[in-house]
Design a protein around this motif. Structure first.
Motif, PDB file in Angstrom:
ATOM      1  N   LEU A 159       0.982  -0.774  -0.102  1.00 25.41           N
ATOM      2  CA  LEU A 159       0.241  -0.229  -0.182  1.00 25.41           C
ATOM      3  C   LEU A 159       0.753   1.812   0.009  1.00 25.41           C
ATOM      4  O   LEU A 159       1.246   1.301   1.203  1.00 25.41           O
ATOM      5  N   PHE A 160       0.618   2.043  -0.743  1.00 27.13           N
ATOM      6  CA  PHE A 160       1.910   3.138  -1.547  1.00 27.13           C
ATOM      7  C   PHE A 160       1.017   4.405  -0.553  1.00 27.13           C
ATOM      8  O   PHE A 160       0.117   4.517  -1.166  1.00 27.13           O
ATOM      9  N   TYR A 161       1.085   4.904   0.427  1.00 26.92           N
ATOM     10  CA  TYR A 161       0.806   6.973   0.843  1.00 26.92           C
ATOM     11  C   TYR A 161       1.065   7.457   0.153  1.00 26.92           C
ATOM     12  O   TYR A 161       2.308   8.164   0.314  1.00 26.92           O
ATOM     13  N   ARG A 162       0.852   8.771   0.256  1.00 25.59           N
ATOM     14  CA  ARG A 162       1.240   9.911  -0.518  1.00 25.59           C
ATOM     15  C   ARG A 162       2.357  10.100   1.529  1.00 25.59           C
ATOM     16  O   ARG A 162       2.892  10.530   1.059  1.00 25.59           O
ATOM     17  N   GLY A 163       1.538  10.563   2.583  1.00 24.84           N
ATOM     18  CA  GLY A 163       2.518  10.339   3.441  1.00 24.84           C
ATOM     19  C   GLY A 163       1.521  11.474   4.487  1.00 24.84           C
ATOM     20  O   GLY A 163       0.707  11.204   4.228  1.00 24.84           O
ATOM     21  N   LYS A 164       2.486  11.551   5.465  1.00 26.42           N
ATOM     22  CA  LYS A 164       1.502  11.931   6.983  1.00 26.42           C
ATOM     23  C   LYS A 164       1.249  13.516   6.617  1.00 26.42           C
ATOM     24  O   LYS A 164      -0.127  13.941   7.589  1.00 26.42           O
ATOM     25  N   HIS A 165       0.921  14.021   5.564  1.00 22.92           N
ATOM     26  CA  HIS A 165       0.458  15.119   5.275  1.00 22.92           C
ATOM     27  C   HIS A 165      -1.049  15.410   5.128  1.00 22.92           C
ATOM     28  O   HIS A 165      -1.802  15.970   4.686  1.00 22.92           O
ATOM     29  N   CYS A 166      -0.970  13.786   4.427  1.00 25.32           N
ATOM     30  CA  CYS A 166      -2.396  13.619   3.859  1.00 25.32           C
ATOM     31  C   CYS A 166      -3.757  12.897   4.868  1.00 25.32           C
ATOM     32  O   CYS A 166      -3.552  11.574   4.802  1.00 25.32           O
ATOM     33  N   PRO A 167      -4.772  13.921   5.296  1.00 23.90           N
ATOM     34  CA  PRO A 167      -5.648  12.751   6.268  1.00 23.90           C
ATOM     35  C   PRO A 167      -6.667  12.119   5.779  1.00 23.90           C
ATOM     36  O   PRO A 167      -6.627  11.234   6.085  1.00 23.90           O
ATOM     37  N   VAL A 216       2.617  -4.369   3.546  1.00 26.32           N
ATOM     38  CA  VAL A 216       2.975  -3.513   4.196  1.00 26.32           C
ATOM     39  C   VAL A 216       2.721  -1.755   4.004  1.00 26.32           C
ATOM     40  O   VAL A 216       1.946  -2.009   2.118  1.00 26.32           O
ATOM     41  N   ALA A 217       3.054  -0.672   3.783  1.00 25.25           N
ATOM     42  CA  ALA A 217       2.860   0.220   3.437  1.00 25.25           C
ATOM     43  C   ALA A 217       3.918   1.015   3.423  1.00 25.25           C
ATOM     44  O   ALA A 217       4.997   1.306   4.468  1.00 25.25           O
ATOM     45  N   ILE A 218       4.101   2.310   2.298  1.00 22.88           N
ATOM     46  CA  ILE A 218       5.114   2.665   2.354  1.00 22.88           C
ATOM     47  C   ILE A 218       5.292   4.090   1.894  1.00 22.88           C
ATOM     48  O   ILE A 218       3.408   4.401   1.473  1.00 22.88           O
ATOM     49  N   SER A 219       5.748   5.072   1.960  1.00 25.50           N
ATOM     50  CA  SER A 219       5.627   6.470   1.581  1.00 25.50           C
ATOM     51  C   SER A 219       6.826   7.091   1.497  1.00 25.50           C
ATOM     52  O   SER A 219       8.430   5.903   1.544  1.00 25.50           O
ATOM     53  N   SER A 220       7.078   8.718   0.446  1.00 21.67           N
ATOM     54  CA  SER A 220       8.035   9.114   0.671  1.00 21.67           C
ATOM     55  C   SER A 220       8.536   9.466   1.485  1.00 21.67           C
ATOM     56  O   SER A 220       9.828  10.258   1.505  1.00 21.67           O
ATOM     57  N   ASP A 221       8.314   9.677   3.196  1.00 17.15           N
ATOM     58  CA  ASP A 221       8.373  10.252   4.249  1.00 17.15           C
ATOM     59  C   ASP A 221       9.665  10.242   4.489  1.00 17.15           C
ATOM     60  O   ASP A 221      10.142   8.980   4.029  1.00 17.15           O
ATOM     61  N   THR A 222      10.331  11.165   4.801  1.00 19.82           N
ATOM     62  CA  THR A 222      12.067  10.733   5.974  1.00 19.82           C
ATOM     63  C   THR A 222      11.427  10.163   6.887  1.00 19.82           C
ATOM     64  O   THR A 222      10.281   9.598   7.583  1.00 19.82           O
ATOM     65  N   GLU A 223      12.651   9.621   7.671  1.00 16.63           N
ATOM     66  CA  GLU A 223      12.423   8.153   8.668  1.00 16.63           C
ATOM     67  C   GLU A 223      11.737   9.395   9.732  1.00 16.63           C
ATOM     68  O   GLU A 223      11.115   8.609  10.428  1.00 16.63           O
ATOM     69  N   GLU A 224      11.905  10.260  10.494  1.00 15.28           N
ATOM     70  CA  GLU A 224      11.490  11.416  10.937  1.00 15.28           C
ATOM     71  C   GLU A 224      10.098  11.521  11.270  1.00 15.28           C
ATOM     72  O   GLU A 224       9.479  11.363  11.880  1.00 15.28           O
ATOM     73  N   VAL A 225      10.086  12.240   9.620  1.00 12.12           N
ATOM     74  CA  VAL A 225       8.080  12.696   9.881  1.00 12.12           C
ATOM     75  C   VAL A 225       7.452  10.656   9.860  1.00 12.12           C
ATOM     76  O   VAL A 225       6.611  10.513   9.933  1.00 12.12           O
ATOM     77  N   ALA A 226       7.976   9.561   8.975  1.00 13.85           N
ATOM     78  CA  ALA A 226       7.171   8.097   9.246  1.00 13.85           C
ATOM     79  C   ALA A 226       7.111   7.714  10.963  1.00 13.85           C
ATOM     80  O   ALA A 226       6.953   7.370  11.129  1.00 13.85           O
ATOM     81  N   LYS A 227       8.326   7.660  11.603  1.00 11.10           N
ATOM     82  CA  LYS A 227       7.787   7.657  13.050  1.00 11.10           C
ATOM     83  C   LYS A 227       7.572   7.857  14.215  1.00 11.10           C
ATOM     84  O   LYS A 227       6.815   7.767  14.994  1.00 11.10           O
TER      85      LYS A 227
END
Length: 168
Positions: A35-43, A67-78
């Motif tokens: 599951l590729f998702y946009r990132g933390k910014h996406c509600p 597994v879910a995957i984004s292009s976010d940085t490590e800090e943002v993903a954590k």
């Protein structure tokens, strides 16, 4: 774009639990779901991943690794993993935009408080041999497949031994 029945590129992605997830090391009974998702910014992503968390056991029961995957940085993903109700989902980060293009994902240029570039949503269901069985790729954050529909589809696929479609 990778067509159904074609082998995918190998995928090695860092997870928020400080391990590496490798597609080549997956050995699901039936499928692997990426599951590729946009990132933390996406509600909308938050809602989707939290829905996945609540139905994760239903995928596992059907022999599907998730597994879910984004292009976010490590800090943002954590931060995402900590703040969203997704504690059991393997969460990958740092997916390179160049790699995302190989998978046929749409890439957006950030506006407002979004990252500079990020992937739009994509759902891939892969065979144990890492060939594409089913894919759903969006150019917008809206209109994603509902997990109940995906599960119903998988139930039919497994019962009827239904082949991958869209390969021609």
């Amino acid at each position: 774009m990778i067509k159904p029945r074609e082998k995918t590129p190998d995928l090695n992605i860092q997870l928020v639990n400080d391990t590496t997830w490798k597609l080549s090391e997956q050995s699901p009974k039936n499928f692997t779901m990426l599951l590729f998702y946009r990132g933390k910014h996406c509600p909308v992503c938050k809602k989707q991943l939290e829905e996945l968390q609540s139905s994760l056991s239903k995928f596992t029961e059907r022999g599907i690794n998730v597994v879910a995957i984004s292009s976010d940085t490590e800090e943002v993903a954590k931060q995402t993993h900590k703040e969203w109700d997704i504690k059991d989902i393997p969460l990958g980060f740092g997916f390179p935009i160049e790699e995302a293009r190989k998978w046929g994902l749409f890439i957006s240029k950030g506006i407002k408080k979004e990252p500079e570039h990020f992937t739009e949503p994509g759902l891939f269901i892969l065979t144990p041999e890492s060939t594409v069985y089913w894919e759903s790729i969006q150019s917008m954050p809206f209109g994603r497949p509902e997990f109940k529909d995906v599960l119903n589809g998988i139930d039919y696929i497994l019962k009827a031994d239904y082949p991958a479609r869209g390969e021609s």
